[in-house]
Scaffold this motif. Sequence first.
Motif, PDB file in Angstrom:
ATOM      1  N   ILE A  74     -13.359  -5.881  -0.995  1.00 20.27           N
ATOM      2  CA  ILE A  74     -14.549  -5.695  -1.823  1.00 20.27           C
ATOM      3  C   ILE A  74     -15.097  -7.055  -2.235  1.00 20.27           C
ATOM      4  CG2 ILE A  74     -13.105  -5.427  -3.883  1.00 20.27           C
ATOM      5  CD1 ILE A  74     -15.315  -3.601  -5.033  1.00 20.27           C
ATOM      6  N   ALA A  75     -16.413  -7.192  -2.145  1.00 22.84           N
ATOM      7  CA  ALA A  75     -17.082  -8.426  -2.582  1.00 22.84           C
ATOM      8  C   ALA A  75     -17.798  -8.133  -3.889  1.00 22.84           C
ATOM      9  CB  ALA A  75     -18.079  -8.894  -1.523  1.00 22.84           C
ATOM     10  N   THR A  76     -17.248  -8.621  -4.996  1.00 18.52           N
ATOM     11  CA  THR A  76     -17.826  -8.356  -6.312  1.00 18.52           C
ATOM     12  C   THR A  76     -18.720  -9.516  -6.751  1.00 18.52           C
ATOM     13  OG1 THR A  76     -15.848  -9.271  -7.381  1.00 18.52           O
ATOM     14  CG2 THR A  76     -15.891  -6.890  -7.010  1.00 18.52           C
ATOM     15  N   GLY A  89     -20.893 -11.278  -4.183  1.00 17.78           N
ATOM     16  CA  GLY A  89     -20.294 -12.604  -4.248  1.00 17.78           C
ATOM     17  C   GLY A  89     -20.171 -13.162  -2.842  1.00 17.78           C
ATOM     18  N   ASP A  90     -19.553 -14.337  -2.724  1.00 18.64           N
ATOM     19  CA  ASP A  90     -19.471 -14.975  -1.408  1.00 18.64           C
ATOM     20  C   ASP A  90     -18.120 -14.794  -0.733  1.00 18.64           C
ATOM     21  OD1 ASP A  90     -17.919 -16.633  -2.934  1.00 18.64           O
ATOM     22  OD2 ASP A  90     -19.196 -18.397  -2.752  1.00 18.64           O
ATOM     23  N   GLU A  91     -17.288 -13.866  -1.254  1.00 18.72           N
ATOM     24  CA  GLU A  91     -15.995 -13.607  -0.624  1.00 18.72           C
ATOM     25  C   GLU A  91     -15.629 -12.138  -0.812  1.00 18.72           C
ATOM     26  OE1 GLU A  91     -13.147 -16.110  -2.583  1.00 18.72           O
ATOM     27  OE2 GLU A  91     -13.575 -15.296  -4.565  1.00 18.72           O
ATOM     28  N   SER A  92     -14.987 -11.563   0.200  1.00 19.95           N
ATOM     29  CA  SER A  92     -14.544 -10.182   0.150  1.00 19.95           C
ATOM     30  C   SER A  92     -13.021 -10.175   0.063  1.00 19.95           C
ATOM     31  CB  SER A  92     -15.018  -9.426   1.396  1.00 19.95           C
ATOM     32  OG  SER A  92     -14.922  -8.026   1.209  1.00 19.95           O
ATOM     33  N   LEU A  93     -12.487  -9.484  -0.941  1.00 15.56           N
ATOM     34  CA  LEU A  93     -11.083  -9.635  -1.305  1.00 15.56           C
ATOM     35  C   LEU A  93     -10.319  -8.321  -1.246  1.00 15.56           C
ATOM     36  CD1 LEU A  93     -11.649 -11.837  -4.495  1.00 15.56           C
ATOM     37  CD2 LEU A  93     -11.185 -12.634  -2.161  1.00 15.56           C
ATOM     38  N   ASP A 145     -17.107  -3.728   1.634  1.00 11.30           N
ATOM     39  CA  ASP A 145     -16.770  -4.980   2.330  1.00 11.30           C
ATOM     40  C   ASP A 145     -18.053  -5.587   2.894  1.00 11.30           C
ATOM     41  OD1 ASP A 145     -15.531  -7.074   3.583  1.00 11.30           O
ATOM     42  OD2 ASP A 145     -14.551  -5.857   5.127  1.00 11.30           O
ATOM     43  N   ILE A 146     -18.881  -6.081   1.986  1.00 10.80           N
ATOM     44  CA  ILE A 146     -20.195  -6.617   2.345  1.00 10.80           C
ATOM     45  C   ILE A 146     -20.384  -7.967   1.663  1.00 10.80           C
ATOM     46  CG2 ILE A 146     -22.689  -6.192   2.330  1.00 10.80           C
ATOM     47  CD1 ILE A 146     -21.998  -3.230   1.693  1.00 10.80           C
ATOM     48  N   VAL A 163     -29.071 -20.581  -6.323  1.00  8.02           N
ATOM     49  CA  VAL A 163     -27.777 -21.027  -6.842  1.00  8.02           C
ATOM     50  C   VAL A 163     -26.682 -20.187  -6.208  1.00  8.02           C
ATOM     51  CG1 VAL A 163     -28.737 -21.819  -9.036  1.00  8.02           C
ATOM     52  CG2 VAL A 163     -27.847 -19.490  -8.842  1.00  8.02           C
ATOM     53  N   GLN A 164     -25.434 -20.672  -6.319  1.00  8.75           N
ATOM     54  CA  GLN A 164     -24.293 -19.953  -5.786  1.00  8.75           C
ATOM     55  C   GLN A 164     -23.785 -18.937  -6.809  1.00  8.75           C
ATOM     56  OE1 GLN A 164     -22.865 -20.485  -2.598  1.00  8.75           O
ATOM     57  NE2 GLN A 164     -24.754 -21.653  -2.325  1.00  8.75           N
ATOM     58  N   PRO A 165     -23.289 -17.781  -6.359  1.00 12.09           N
ATOM     59  CA  PRO A 165     -22.737 -16.814  -7.303  1.00 12.09           C
ATOM     60  C   PRO A 165     -21.415 -17.301  -7.876  1.00 12.09           C
ATOM     61  CG  PRO A 165     -22.318 -16.091  -5.062  1.00 12.09           C
ATOM     62  CD  PRO A 165     -23.207 -17.304  -4.963  1.00 12.09           C
ATOM     63  N   GLN A 166     -21.106 -16.898  -9.093  1.00 10.39           N
ATOM     64  CA  GLN A 166     -19.829 -17.252  -9.712  1.00 10.39           C
ATOM     65  C   GLN A 166     -18.702 -16.541  -8.964  1.00 10.39           C
ATOM     66  OE1 GLN A 166     -19.054 -15.693 -13.660  1.00 10.39           O
ATOM     67  NE2 GLN A 166     -18.013 -17.582 -14.258  1.00 10.39           N
ATOM     68  N   THR A 167     -17.656 -17.266  -8.636  1.00  7.34           N
ATOM     69  CA  THR A 167     -16.531 -16.651  -7.949  1.00  7.34           C
ATOM     70  C   THR A 167     -15.720 -15.806  -8.925  1.00  7.34           C
ATOM     71  OG1 THR A 167     -14.988 -18.461  -8.393  1.00  7.34           O
ATOM     72  CG2 THR A 167     -16.369 -18.642  -6.404  1.00  7.34           C
TER      73      THR A 167
END
Length: 294
Positions: free
Chosen positions: A173-175, A203-207, A264-265, A276-280
């Motif tokens: 899941i990418a939150t 977000g920029d990562e799927s976990l 998973d997107i 700007v970049q999203p907060q991890t």
Amino acid sequence: MTKILVTGAAGQLGRAVLQHLLQTYAIAPADLVAASRNPVSLADLSAQGIEIRSADFDDENGLVEAFSGVDRLLIISTNELATPGKRLIQHKAAVFAAKKAGVRHVVYTSMPNPDKSLVTFAPDHLGTEEAIKASGLSYTILRNAWYHDNYLMGMPHNLQAGKWYTATGTGRIATISRDDCARAAAAVLADPPIGNRTFTLTGDESLTAEDIAARASAATAKPLDVVHVDGDQLAQGLAGAGLPDFVVKMLVSADANVQAGNFDIVTKDFETLTDVQPQTLADFFDARKANLAG
């Protein structure tokens, strides 16, 4: 002068959108309208120079009046989840009212892939998107991913127990943070994209669950073991904890949606809209150590 109205202004997302409009995008308070079912709760926004209006999604005629003279409208999905179908009725009333009131551009907060999502409230979002498209209104649909913030509800208990029971399996899941979604909504309201557009904010990562647990552990220095269960077992545990039936079904369906790969997107839509970049998730957890520690 362009008049921008934000519904659900008493809620966390609505308030954050208004603050980004004021601070990040330098929109004058006189150009903003904060609307809520309970306008009395918006006194602090009125003190900032923002116009306050009453907006009850169960009263379509009242919504037409509330949306009168508005150029850009943000419809934040309501929290009416206990009664199946009621939220969609409310949303459709808001869309019809926007059309009657002559709103020029509508922005709506939806969810990723509502057409195939297993989450219990996905039909509300899909139906609202369809109503907006059928209305002929100019629109931007923002499909907000699951919030980082949602983990603050159950994760403190998980960390105290040292175990996180989940039915997500190996799904990812990418939150994204609620505040980042608010910033993107403010960006669209301040300067709407040309044409009718749909953006998926992630977000920029799927976990995996293990990845998420590791980040929570790193932020709090507390061990957290992931325990995989099936949907029925998860439902029994949540019901045993005293959660209402509709909440149990919603949480179990969300885990099923992760397991199915429907969350998973990863997109760059947030960066496209905000520059700007999203907060991890790791940074989000680190900034909220006290909340996670319970």
